[in-house]
Design an enzyme around this catalytic site. Structure first.
Site, PDB file in Angstrom:
ATOM      1  N   THR A 255       9.690  45.377  82.172  1.00  0.00           N
ATOM      2  CA  THR A 255       8.543  43.818  81.838  1.00  0.00           C
ATOM      3  C   THR A 255       8.529  43.858  80.173  1.00  0.00           C
ATOM      4  O   THR A 255       8.247  42.837  79.416  1.00  0.00           O
ATOM      5  CB  THR A 255       7.241  44.720  82.088  1.00  0.00           C
ATOM      6  OG1 THR A 255       7.075  45.502  81.764  1.00  0.00           O
ATOM      7  CG2 THR A 255       6.907  44.413  83.854  1.00  0.00           C
TER       8      THR A 255
ATOM      9  N   LYS B 115      11.885  42.099  90.598  1.00  0.00           N
ATOM     10  CA  LYS B 115      12.641  43.167  90.267  1.00  0.00           C
ATOM     11  C   LYS B 115      12.393  44.094  90.899  1.00  0.00           C
ATOM     12  O   LYS B 115      14.142  43.852  91.536  1.00  0.00           O
ATOM     13  CB  LYS B 115      12.637  43.185  88.832  1.00  0.00           C
ATOM     14  CG  LYS B 115      12.013  42.304  87.626  1.00  0.00           C
ATOM     15  CD  LYS B 115      11.885  43.311  86.219  1.00  0.00           C
ATOM     16  CE  LYS B 115      10.261  43.751  86.163  1.00  0.00           C
ATOM     17  NZ  LYS B 115       8.725  42.628  87.005  1.00  0.00           N
ATOM     18  N   THR B 116      11.518  44.145  91.842  1.00  0.00           N
ATOM     19  CA  THR B 116      11.959  45.283  92.807  1.00  0.00           C
ATOM     20  C   THR B 116      12.403  45.259  93.871  1.00  0.00           C
ATOM     21  O   THR B 116      13.315  45.518  94.244  1.00  0.00           O
ATOM     22  CB  THR B 116      10.639  45.928  92.805  1.00  0.00           C
ATOM     23  OG1 THR B 116      10.280  46.960  91.911  1.00  0.00           O
ATOM     24  CG2 THR B 116      10.811  47.138  94.018  1.00  0.00           C
TER      25      THR B 116
ATOM     26  N   ASP C 200      12.574  52.209  87.878  1.00  0.00           N
ATOM     27  CA  ASP C 200      12.053  50.946  87.862  1.00  0.00           C
ATOM     28  C   ASP C 200      11.265  51.198  85.988  1.00  0.00           C
ATOM     29  O   ASP C 200      10.927  52.299  85.958  1.00  0.00           O
ATOM     30  CB  ASP C 200      10.489  50.674  88.787  1.00  0.00           C
ATOM     31  CG  ASP C 200      10.209  49.090  88.759  1.00  0.00           C
ATOM     32  OD1 ASP C 200      10.252  48.031  87.950  1.00  0.00           O
ATOM     33  OD2 ASP C 200       9.183  49.284  90.195  1.00  0.00           O
TER      34      ASP C 200
ATOM     35  N   ARG D 196       4.075  37.733  93.545  1.00  0.00           N
ATOM     36  CA  ARG D 196       3.218  38.309  94.025  1.00  0.00           C
ATOM     37  C   ARG D 196       1.456  38.183  94.203  1.00  0.00           C
ATOM     38  O   ARG D 196       1.064  38.227  94.803  1.00  0.00           O
ATOM     39  CB  ARG D 196       2.720  40.330  93.192  1.00  0.00           C
ATOM     40  CG  ARG D 196       2.134  40.525  93.400  1.00  0.00           C
ATOM     41  CD  ARG D 196       1.921  41.824  92.801  1.00  0.00           C
ATOM     42  NE  ARG D 196       3.160  42.594  92.907  1.00  0.00           N
ATOM     43  CZ  ARG D 196       3.594  43.766  91.921  1.00  0.00           C
ATOM     44  NH1 ARG D 196       4.168  42.455  90.457  1.00  0.00           N
ATOM     45  NH2 ARG D 196       5.138  43.956  91.882  1.00  0.00           N
TER      46      ARG D 196
HETATM   47  N1  LIG Z   1      12.049  35.012  94.945  1.00  0.00           N
HETATM   48  C1  LIG Z   1      11.065  35.597  95.710  1.00  0.00           C
HETATM   49  N2  LIG Z   1      11.031  35.299  97.056  1.00  0.00           N
HETATM   50  C2  LIG Z   1      10.171  35.577  98.016  1.00  0.00           C
HETATM   51  N3  LIG Z   1       8.780  36.364  97.431  1.00  0.00           N
HETATM   52  C3  LIG Z   1       9.511  36.999  96.121  1.00  0.00           C
HETATM   53  C4  LIG Z   1      10.046  36.208  95.476  1.00  0.00           C
HETATM   54  N4  LIG Z   1      10.198  37.567  94.431  1.00  0.00           N
HETATM   55  C5  LIG Z   1       8.641  38.343  94.677  1.00  0.00           C
HETATM   56  N5  LIG Z   1       8.311  37.719  95.957  1.00  0.00           N
HETATM   57  C6  LIG Z   1       7.093  38.322  96.268  1.00  0.00           C
HETATM   58  O1  LIG Z   1       6.233  39.114  95.305  1.00  0.00           O
HETATM   59  C7  LIG Z   1       6.498  40.401  95.883  1.00  0.00           C
HETATM   60  C8  LIG Z   1       6.447  41.177  94.094  1.00  0.00           C
HETATM   61  O2  LIG Z   1       7.225  40.557  93.558  1.00  0.00           O
HETATM   62  P1  LIG Z   1       8.372  42.492  93.275  1.00  0.00           P
HETATM   63  O3  LIG Z   1       7.039  43.810  93.482  1.00  0.00           O
HETATM   64  O4  LIG Z   1       9.865  42.144  93.543  1.00  0.00           O
HETATM   65  O5  LIG Z   1       7.772  42.307  91.891  1.00  0.00           O
HETATM   66  P2  LIG Z   1       7.982  42.921  90.156  1.00  0.00           P
HETATM   67  O6  LIG Z   1       9.228  41.751  89.245  1.00  0.00           O
HETATM   68  O7  LIG Z   1       8.718  44.131  90.688  1.00  0.00           O
HETATM   69  O8  LIG Z   1       6.584  43.220  89.686  1.00  0.00           O
HETATM   70  P3  LIG Z   1       6.797  44.678  88.812  1.00  0.00           P
HETATM   71  O9  LIG Z   1       7.221  44.256  86.987  1.00  0.00           O
HETATM   72  O10 LIG Z   1       5.301  44.533  88.417  1.00  0.00           O
HETATM   73  O11 LIG Z   1       7.581  46.135  88.900  1.00  0.00           O
HETATM   74  C9  LIG Z   1       7.804  41.093  96.717  1.00  0.00           C
HETATM   75  O12 LIG Z   1       6.401  41.695  97.807  1.00  0.00           O
HETATM   76  C10 LIG Z   1       7.543  39.954  96.852  1.00  0.00           C
HETATM   77  O13 LIG Z   1       6.760  39.515  98.313  1.00  0.00           O
HETATM   78 MG   LIG Z   2       8.709  46.611  90.823  1.00  0.00          MG
END
Ligand SMILES: Nc1ncnc2c1ncn2[C@@H]1O[C@H](COP(=O)(O)OP(=O)(O)OP(=O)(O)O)[C@@H](O)[C@H]1O
Ligand SMILES: [Mg+2]
Length: 365
Positions: free
Chosen positions: A192, A98-99, A143, A251
């Site tokens: 989430t 997401k981030t 977020d 992650r």
């Molecule tokens: N589609 C993708 N391709 C490659 N790497 C990814 C991808 N999605 C996420 N990642 C890797 O996973 C890590 C975690 O993703 P991210 O921080 O975007 O998750 P999030 O959904 O925001 O989680 P949260 O709900 O905990 O904030 C990122 O730093 C990135 O390196």
């Molecule tokens: Mg995030």
């Protein structure tokens, strides 16, 4: 319903649950991506490594093909019309991107992004610095948007829909309302827990995308790409093993890879194969299904204390001394998906598969 006014004076006490990030190309690490993870949870990727591993462009992202395709169309259309992109809401379990999407989109659009956290926006005035800072077509990322309180949420409605907010200057009889025009911008929300969002807020997002789990092949590709970024060599079998133990979550794949690299550096001159990888992951309690100590602790508690269930989530959480939110968000989704757990109306129930995995005999009922 009368709306609470945004007061214009700045508040020196403003806590920094949120963070302003500069223009496109910034690291893009979310404010909570650091060490302050929930107790007992796998820590999020270290911020320095996270910045290095997080994709910066859409083409560097692996998986989520449908989501990427739809976003590319929306970005193309908005860019060719010279309009800001419609507001976007991402929902899905932690660590699925997401981030990452929220930082990649402004890069694709060549615009800047400000990053806020719903938990940090406690009063309407907390929104003001962000809203007055938006430039034409820029992105405001909130977020954990489900944590924005109702009073703040109502300000988002007019900001999102009409690009204006009403600011009250002064107070008492001298108070007057100023109608503040905002530059057209794009709000990107991440959550989430989409179910906790009110319908009026949810409906103001033109684009809503749910991020799902990653396949083994997608995770293995992420491991290969990131191994390259970290200048380490990973063979296919090793990448598959890390993928298998990463609970369908990028992650976690990154966390596992970083740990195996550290382990190999200290124990094997930096080289690693399946054997080293297995030893490294065994050492931190990650088993062949990708369950960590907390997951196994959950199953163990359910089987030992509650005789396999049905048991209520709160009762399990109290026994484990962990919040029920953590169990529901971080632990249960993967156990459910792996058919190690079922949710019934009467509570959580361990499955035959989980007894087998935990090497415990099924109780006679
Ligand atoms: N589609 C993708 N391709 C490659 N790497 C990814 C991808 N999605 C996420 N990642 C890797 O996973 C890590 C975690 O993703 P991210 O921080 O975007 O998750 P999030 O959904 O925001 O989680 P949260 O709900 O905990 O904030 C990122 O730093 C990135 O390196
Ligand atoms: Mg995030």
């Amino acid at each position: 319903m009368a709306r609470e006014a945004i007061y214009q004076q700045s508040d020196p006490e403003r806590k920094s649950g949120e963070q302003s990030s500069s223009a496109a190309g910034a690291d893009g690490a979310s404010p909570h991506d650091g060490a302050d993870s929930v107790e007992g949870q796998v820590p999020k990727t270290r911020p320095d490594a996270d910045g290095k591993l997080r994709p910066r462009r859409m083409d560097e992202m692996v998986g989520q093909r449908d989501v990427i395709e739809r976003l590319k169309i929306a970005i193309d259309a908005a860019t060719s019309r010279s309009e800001p992109l419609g507001h976007i809401l991402f929902d899905g379990p932690p660590g699925l991107g997401k981030t990452t999407f929220a930082t990649v989109i402004p890069n694709e659009m060549n615009t800047s992004v400000q990053m806020a956290n719903g938990a940090g926006l406690r009063a309407p005035k907390d929104l003001l610095p962000y809203l007055t800072n938006v430039s034409e077509g820029s992105v405001l990322f909130i977020d954990e948007i489900h944590r924005v309180p109702k009073a703040v949420e109502e300000y988002l409605y007019t900001a999102m829909e009409d690009f204006r907010i009403d600011v009250v200057l002064g107070d008492g009889v001298n108070a007057r309302t100023l109608n503040l025009e905002l530059k057209p911008f794009t709000l990107i929300g991440a959550t989430t827990r989409a179910g906790m969002l009110s319908a009026p807020l949810r409906d103001r997002f033109q684009i809503r995308e749910h991020l799902g789990w990653y396949t083994r092949a997608e995770l293995a590709e992420i491991v290969h790409r990131n191994a390259k970024k970290l200048s380490v060599v990973v063979d296919d079998g090793t990448a598959d093993m890390i993928a298998d133990r990463s609970r369908s979550t990028p992650r976690l794949a990154n966390n596992r890879l970083l740990w195996v690299r550290d382990y190999a550096q200290s124990k094997a001159d930096g080289k690693f194969d399946r054997e080293i990888t297995r030893a490294a992951l065994d050492m931190i309690g990650i088993d062949e299904l990708g369950l960590d100590k907390q997951d196994r602790n959950y199953l163990d508690t359910l089987m030992r204390v509650f005789l396999g269930g049905p048991a209520g989530l709160d009762a399990i959480a109290h026994t484990m001394n962990v919040s029920s939110d953590t169990l529901e968000d971080e632990v249960e989704p993967f156990l459910l998906r792996s058919e190690l757990l079922v949710r019934t109306r009467r509570g959580r129930l361990a499955t035959p598969k989980s007894y087998e995995h935990m090497k415990r005999p099924m109780p006679d009922i």
